[in-house]
Motif scaffolding. Structure first.
Motif, PDB file in Angstrom:
ATOM      1  N   VAL A  38      26.545  12.886  33.468  1.00 54.27           N
ATOM      2  CA  VAL A  38      27.529  12.066  34.777  1.00 54.27           C
ATOM      3  C   VAL A  38      28.429  11.124  34.148  1.00 54.27           C
ATOM      4  CG1 VAL A  38      28.088  11.638  37.149  1.00 54.27           C
ATOM      5  CG2 VAL A  38      26.217  13.487  36.372  1.00 54.27           C
ATOM      6  N   ALA A  39      29.650  11.095  33.629  1.00 58.03           N
ATOM      7  CA  ALA A  39      30.399   9.925  33.491  1.00 58.03           C
ATOM      8  C   ALA A  39      29.990   8.747  34.820  1.00 58.03           C
ATOM      9  CB  ALA A  39      31.708  10.143  33.559  1.00 58.03           C
ATOM     10  N   ASN A  40      30.120   7.823  34.267  1.00 60.52           N
ATOM     11  CA  ASN A  40      30.109   6.643  34.886  1.00 60.52           C
ATOM     12  C   ASN A  40      30.984   5.210  34.373  1.00 60.52           C
ATOM     13  OD1 ASN A  40      28.353   4.854  32.535  1.00 60.52           O
ATOM     14  ND2 ASN A  40      27.032   5.564  33.457  1.00 60.52           N
ATOM     15  N   GLU A  41      30.635   3.937  34.964  1.00 59.26           N
ATOM     16  CA  GLU A  41      31.621   2.998  34.097  1.00 59.26           C
ATOM     17  C   GLU A  41      32.084   2.760  32.478  1.00 59.26           C
ATOM     18  OE1 GLU A  41      29.512   1.279  36.651  1.00 59.26           O
ATOM     19  OE2 GLU A  41      29.795   2.696  36.989  1.00 59.26           O
ATOM     20  N   HIS A  42      30.784   3.356  32.551  1.00 53.39           N
ATOM     21  CA  HIS A  42      30.478   2.188  30.889  1.00 53.39           C
ATOM     22  C   HIS A  42      30.137   3.368  30.084  1.00 53.39           C
ATOM     23  CE1 HIS A  42      29.208  -1.231  32.802  1.00 53.39           C
ATOM     24  NE2 HIS A  42      27.231  -0.114  33.252  1.00 53.39           N
ATOM     25  N   SER A  43      31.176   4.709  30.239  1.00 55.74           N
ATOM     26  CA  SER A  43      30.813   6.304  29.509  1.00 55.74           C
ATOM     27  C   SER A  43      32.096   6.795  28.878  1.00 55.74           C
ATOM     28  CB  SER A  43      31.270   7.317  30.496  1.00 55.74           C
ATOM     29  OG  SER A  43      30.046   7.611  31.256  1.00 55.74           O
ATOM     30  N   THR A  44      32.131   6.072  26.894  1.00 56.61           N
ATOM     31  CA  THR A  44      32.979   6.491  26.402  1.00 56.61           C
ATOM     32  C   THR A  44      33.290   8.159  26.337  1.00 56.61           C
ATOM     33  OG1 THR A  44      31.744   6.638  23.997  1.00 56.61           O
ATOM     34  CG2 THR A  44      32.105   4.505  25.414  1.00 56.61           C
ATOM     35  N   ALA A  45      35.028   7.897  25.251  1.00 55.57           N
ATOM     36  CA  ALA A  45      35.462   9.316  24.990  1.00 55.57           C
ATOM     37  C   ALA A  45      34.553   9.789  24.377  1.00 55.57           C
ATOM     38  CB  ALA A  45      36.830   9.408  24.406  1.00 55.57           C
ATOM     39  N   GLU A  46      33.507   9.326  23.470  1.00 51.96           N
ATOM     40  CA  GLU A  46      32.773  10.398  22.105  1.00 51.96           C
ATOM     41  C   GLU A  46      31.408  10.466  23.141  1.00 51.96           C
ATOM     42  OE1 GLU A  46      31.115   6.621  19.869  1.00 51.96           O
ATOM     43  OE2 GLU A  46      33.127   7.527  18.498  1.00 51.96           O
ATOM     44  N   ASP A  47      30.975   9.416  24.490  1.00 53.61           N
ATOM     45  CA  ASP A  47      29.934  10.086  25.575  1.00 53.61           C
ATOM     46  C   ASP A  47      30.337  11.385  25.875  1.00 53.61           C
ATOM     47  OD1 ASP A  47      28.023   7.787  24.901  1.00 53.61           O
ATOM     48  OD2 ASP A  47      29.200   6.777  26.227  1.00 53.61           O
ATOM     49  N   ILE A  48      31.048  11.621  26.640  1.00 53.11           N
ATOM     50  CA  ILE A  48      32.061  12.647  27.357  1.00 53.11           C
ATOM     51  C   ILE A  48      32.837  13.680  27.230  1.00 53.11           C
ATOM     52  CG2 ILE A  48      30.466  11.702  29.193  1.00 53.11           C
ATOM     53  CD1 ILE A  48      33.270  10.918  30.237  1.00 53.11           C
ATOM     54  N   GLY A  49      33.462  13.009  25.700  1.00 50.63           N
ATOM     55  CA  GLY A  49      35.231  13.682  25.318  1.00 50.63           C
ATOM     56  C   GLY A  49      35.842  13.300  25.850  1.00 50.63           C
ATOM     57  N   ASP A  50      36.915  13.643  25.463  1.00 51.82           N
ATOM     58  CA  ASP A  50      38.587  12.599  26.122  1.00 51.82           C
ATOM     59  C   ASP A  50      38.851  13.105  26.869  1.00 51.82           C
ATOM     60  OD1 ASP A  50      39.478  14.997  24.798  1.00 51.82           O
ATOM     61  OD2 ASP A  50      40.333  14.340  22.971  1.00 51.82           O
ATOM     62  N   GLU A  51      38.836  13.845  27.063  1.00 54.12           N
ATOM     63  CA  GLU A  51      39.577  14.930  28.531  1.00 54.12           C
ATOM     64  C   GLU A  51      38.330  14.462  29.688  1.00 54.12           C
ATOM     65  OE1 GLU A  51      39.686  18.810  27.395  1.00 54.12           O
ATOM     66  OE2 GLU A  51      41.883  18.349  26.583  1.00 54.12           O
ATOM     67  N   PRO A  52      37.755  14.214  29.683  1.00 52.39           N
ATOM     68  CA  PRO A  52      36.141  14.213  30.818  1.00 52.39           C
ATOM     69  C   PRO A  52      36.745  12.588  31.396  1.00 52.39           C
ATOM     70  CG  PRO A  52      35.279  15.173  29.937  1.00 52.39           C
ATOM     71  CD  PRO A  52      36.796  15.021  28.987  1.00 52.39           C
ATOM     72  N   TYR A  53      36.911  11.709  29.794  1.00 53.62           N
ATOM     73  CA  TYR A  53      36.943  10.312  29.756  1.00 53.62           C
ATOM     74  C   TYR A  53      38.064  10.078  30.649  1.00 53.62           C
ATOM     75  CZ  TYR A  53      37.829   5.525  28.434  1.00 53.62           C
ATOM     76  OH  TYR A  53      38.048   4.334  28.193  1.00 53.62           O
ATOM     77  N   GLN A  54      39.085  10.607  30.368  1.00 55.64           N
ATOM     78  CA  GLN A  54      40.729  10.631  30.787  1.00 55.64           C
ATOM     79  C   GLN A  54      40.580  10.898  32.385  1.00 55.64           C
ATOM     80  OE1 GLN A  54      43.472  12.797  29.254  1.00 55.64           O
ATOM     81  NE2 GLN A  54      45.008  13.143  30.631  1.00 55.64           N
ATOM     82  N   MET A  55      39.937  11.949  32.172  1.00 55.57           N
ATOM     83  CA  MET A  55      40.146  11.765  34.571  1.00 55.57           C
ATOM     84  C   MET A  55      39.002  11.219  34.874  1.00 55.57           C
ATOM     85  SD  MET A  55      40.269  16.035  34.733  1.00 55.57           S
ATOM     86  CE  MET A  55      38.178  16.188  33.438  1.00 55.57           C
ATOM     87  N   LYS A  56      37.573  10.315  34.336  1.00 56.77           N
ATOM     88  CA  LYS A  56      36.813   9.826  34.957  1.00 56.77           C
ATOM     89  C   LYS A  56      37.978   7.961  34.642  1.00 56.77           C
ATOM     90  CE  LYS A  56      33.199   8.154  37.081  1.00 56.77           C
ATOM     91  NZ  LYS A  56      33.097   8.619  38.462  1.00 56.77           N
ATOM     92  N   GLN A  57      38.781   7.704  33.919  1.00 55.36           N
ATOM     93  CA  GLN A  57      39.553   6.601  34.026  1.00 55.36           C
ATOM     94  C   GLN A  57      40.611   5.898  35.222  1.00 55.36           C
ATOM     95  OE1 GLN A  57      39.170   3.680  32.423  1.00 55.36           O
ATOM     96  NE2 GLN A  57      37.146   4.814  31.697  1.00 55.36           N
ATOM     97  N   LYS A  58      41.432   8.134  35.085  1.00 51.22           N
ATOM     98  CA  LYS A  58      41.674   7.796  36.764  1.00 51.22           C
ATOM     99  C   LYS A  58      41.667   8.164  38.142  1.00 51.22           C
ATOM    100  CE  LYS A  58      46.072  10.142  34.828  1.00 51.22           C
ATOM    101  NZ  LYS A  58      46.813  11.110  34.973  1.00 51.22           N
ATOM    102  N   PHE A  59      40.338   8.824  37.747  1.00 50.46           N
ATOM    103  CA  PHE A  59      39.979   9.188  38.985  1.00 50.46           C
ATOM    104  C   PHE A  59      38.319   8.488  39.128  1.00 50.46           C
ATOM    105  CE2 PHE A  59      42.806  12.406  38.474  1.00 50.46           C
ATOM    106  CZ  PHE A  59      43.198  12.338  39.005  1.00 50.46           C
ATOM    107  N   PRO A  60      38.023   6.923  39.741  1.00 58.86           N
ATOM    108  CA  PRO A  60      36.877   6.935  39.259  1.00 58.86           C
ATOM    109  C   PRO A  60      35.988   7.116  40.316  1.00 58.86           C
ATOM    110  CG  PRO A  60      38.499   5.225  40.123  1.00 58.86           C
ATOM    111  CD  PRO A  60      39.204   6.425  39.778  1.00 58.86           C
ATOM    112  N   ASN A  61      36.416   7.640  41.841  1.00 56.39           N
ATOM    113  CA  ASN A  61      35.866   8.095  42.761  1.00 56.39           C
ATOM    114  C   ASN A  61      35.087   9.627  43.072  1.00 56.39           C
ATOM    115  OD1 ASN A  61      35.514   4.978  43.630  1.00 56.39           O
ATOM    116  ND2 ASN A  61      37.357   5.983  45.009  1.00 56.39           N
ATOM    117  N   VAL A  62      35.702   9.914  41.584  1.00 56.37           N
ATOM    118  CA  VAL A  62      35.287  11.216  41.364  1.00 56.37           C
ATOM    119  C   VAL A  62      33.855  12.291  40.948  1.00 56.37           C
ATOM    120  CG1 VAL A  62      36.227  13.941  40.969  1.00 56.37           C
ATOM    121  CG2 VAL A  62      37.984  12.833  42.180  1.00 56.37           C
ATOM    122  N   THR A  63      33.343  12.563  40.872  1.00 49.74           N
ATOM    123  CA  THR A  63      32.199  12.852  40.061  1.00 49.74           C
ATOM    124  C   THR A  63      32.453  14.135  38.275  1.00 49.74           C
ATOM    125  OG1 THR A  63      30.161  12.519  41.756  1.00 49.74           O
ATOM    126  CG2 THR A  63      30.062  13.735  39.505  1.00 49.74           C
TER     127      THR A  63
END
Length: 397
Positions: free
Chosen positions: A92-117
């Motif tokens: 599960v992505a958190n504020e410390h997750s990187t694109a290497e941890d979760i992939g570039d597209e999930p990273y992009q979404m987490k950056q734009k929608f920090p309150n979404v799981t």
């Protein structure tokens, strides 16, 4: 509108291999239809967004559209496989997750929608079960790139088709780009023809609609790319005067622009940007490309060769990888901007699509009673009281 000859390149010598590959996929699909291989359903609403071709059809912008539609009124979770990530298993992505941890597209979404799981797991059924144990428990789960992941049976199955490579004219891998036969589209509840030029004529719509040959239970939509405000990737280094001018595309009219992309299908983006710049110079890499030192040197060199005034534009997806690499010249860093991609529905189909999605989530939520207010201008807040179910209100979008 150009059709088969303009958009599809088929390797006829590989057609026999494509036929064999199609037979294998058909056998797999038949095993699911007969129940030999099992598809698992969930009481929590699950919406799948995917394709049946190799290459980009705009999955991430469409997932983000669904997030925006639902996030203010329901707890949304996104489950992706996290393509090319270096981590394994469920994450599960958190504020410390990187694109290497979760992939570039999930990273992009987490950056734009920090309150979404945002979660990643290759085995989607397993990932859904783990998400349902996660706090907060989601009211709806969006499956990214899961149309062919048939071990999960979503409540709504959305198939995306690139306008520039319509599946009705494509062939099976390796001759074409199809990952399964055309009949696979019959599983879709909704089909969206994506990346459409904004100047399509009524005849163009009718030709595509007829050629898609859908069943009565299927709904066909058309979407086009729209663009948000340009943002400097390195704000601390950005050239202030250029940053002020480049807040939207109209500010680039005098610029010689290097368009840097590592996406599967940049064609429509190239066509959209050309009218807004003095000259456009596409520098394209494969989808999900990992930039090497040689690539960085090439970027520096090609940008250095452009005449002034100049800028460099890239996508949010590419920015997730570029931001953390070394070697970019100071000139590139000060002139590098990110262009957010969004989607818009055409033919005044927005309300119809929104209602379809909202009604499904409202009627099928397992953990919530989703109530539609008479005054739908604003969403109501969620209320918690002991063991009482949460009440969530949806806007009419």
């Amino acid at each position: 509108m150009g059709m088969e000859g303009d958009f599809i390149k088929i390797n006829k010598w590989l057609l026999p291999l494509g036929w064999l590959y199609g037979c294998v996929v058909q056998v797999r699909n038949c095993l699911f239809e007969m129940g030999v291989l099992k598809s698992e359903s969930f009481t929590t609403p699950v919406i799948s967004v995917g394709n049946i071709t190799v290459g980009g059809t705009g999955k991430t912008p469409h997932i983000e559209y669904l997030i925006r539609l639902l996030e203010k009124s329901a707890k949304v979770a996104v489950l992706s496989r996290g393509y090319k990530r270096k981590s394994k298993g469920f994450h599960v992505a958190n504020e410390h997750s990187t694109a290497e941890d979760i992939g570039d597209e999930p990273y992009q979404m987490k950056q734009k929608f920090p309150n979404v799981t945002i979660a990643v797991e290759k085995k989607r059924a397993k990932g859904i079960k783990l998400l349902l144990q996660h706090d907060p428990q989601p009211d709806v789960i969006l499956l990214d790139d899961a149309f062919q992941h048939r071990y999960v049976k979503p409540g709504i199955n959305i198939l995306l088709v690139d306008y520039h490579r319509l599946i009705i004219y494509d062939k099976m891998l390796p001759a074409g780009r199809m990952r399964e036969p055309l009949s696979g589209k019959n599983r879709a509840d909704i089909i969206i023809v994506t990346k459409c030029p904004k100047n399509l004529t009524p005849m163009d719509y009718r030709v595509v609609t007829k050629a898609m040959d859908l069943f009565p239970y299927q709904e066909l939509y058309f979407s086009t790319l729209s663009y948000g405000k340009l943002m400097p990737l390195f704000p601390e280094a950005a050239q202030t005067q250029l940053a002020e001018k480049a807040s939207d595309l109209t500010g680039l009219k005098a610029q010689n622009c290097l368009l840097l992309t590592g996406i599967a299908s940049p064609r429509q983006m190239i066509e959209d940007l050309k009218p807004h710049v003095a000259s456009l110079h596409p520098l394209t890499f494969p989808d999900h490309h990992s930039f090497t030192p040689q690539d960085i040197e090439r970027i520096n060199t090609e940008f250095n060769q452009l005449a002034e005034p100049k800028c460099i534009v890239t996508t949010e997806k590419d920015a997730a990888r570029i931001k953390h690499i070394d070697g970019l010249s100071e000139a590139v860093r000060t002139h590098l901007f990110v262009l957010p991609l969004e989607i818009e529905f055409m033919l005044e189909q927005t309300d119809k699509f929104n209602k379809k999605i909202i009604n499904y989530v409202r009627k099928n939520s397992r953990n919530s009673i989703l109530v539609k207010r008479k005054d739908d201008n604003k969403p109501q807040d969620s209320h918690h009281s002991g063991d009482r179910p949460r009440t969530i209100s949806f806007r009419n979008n």
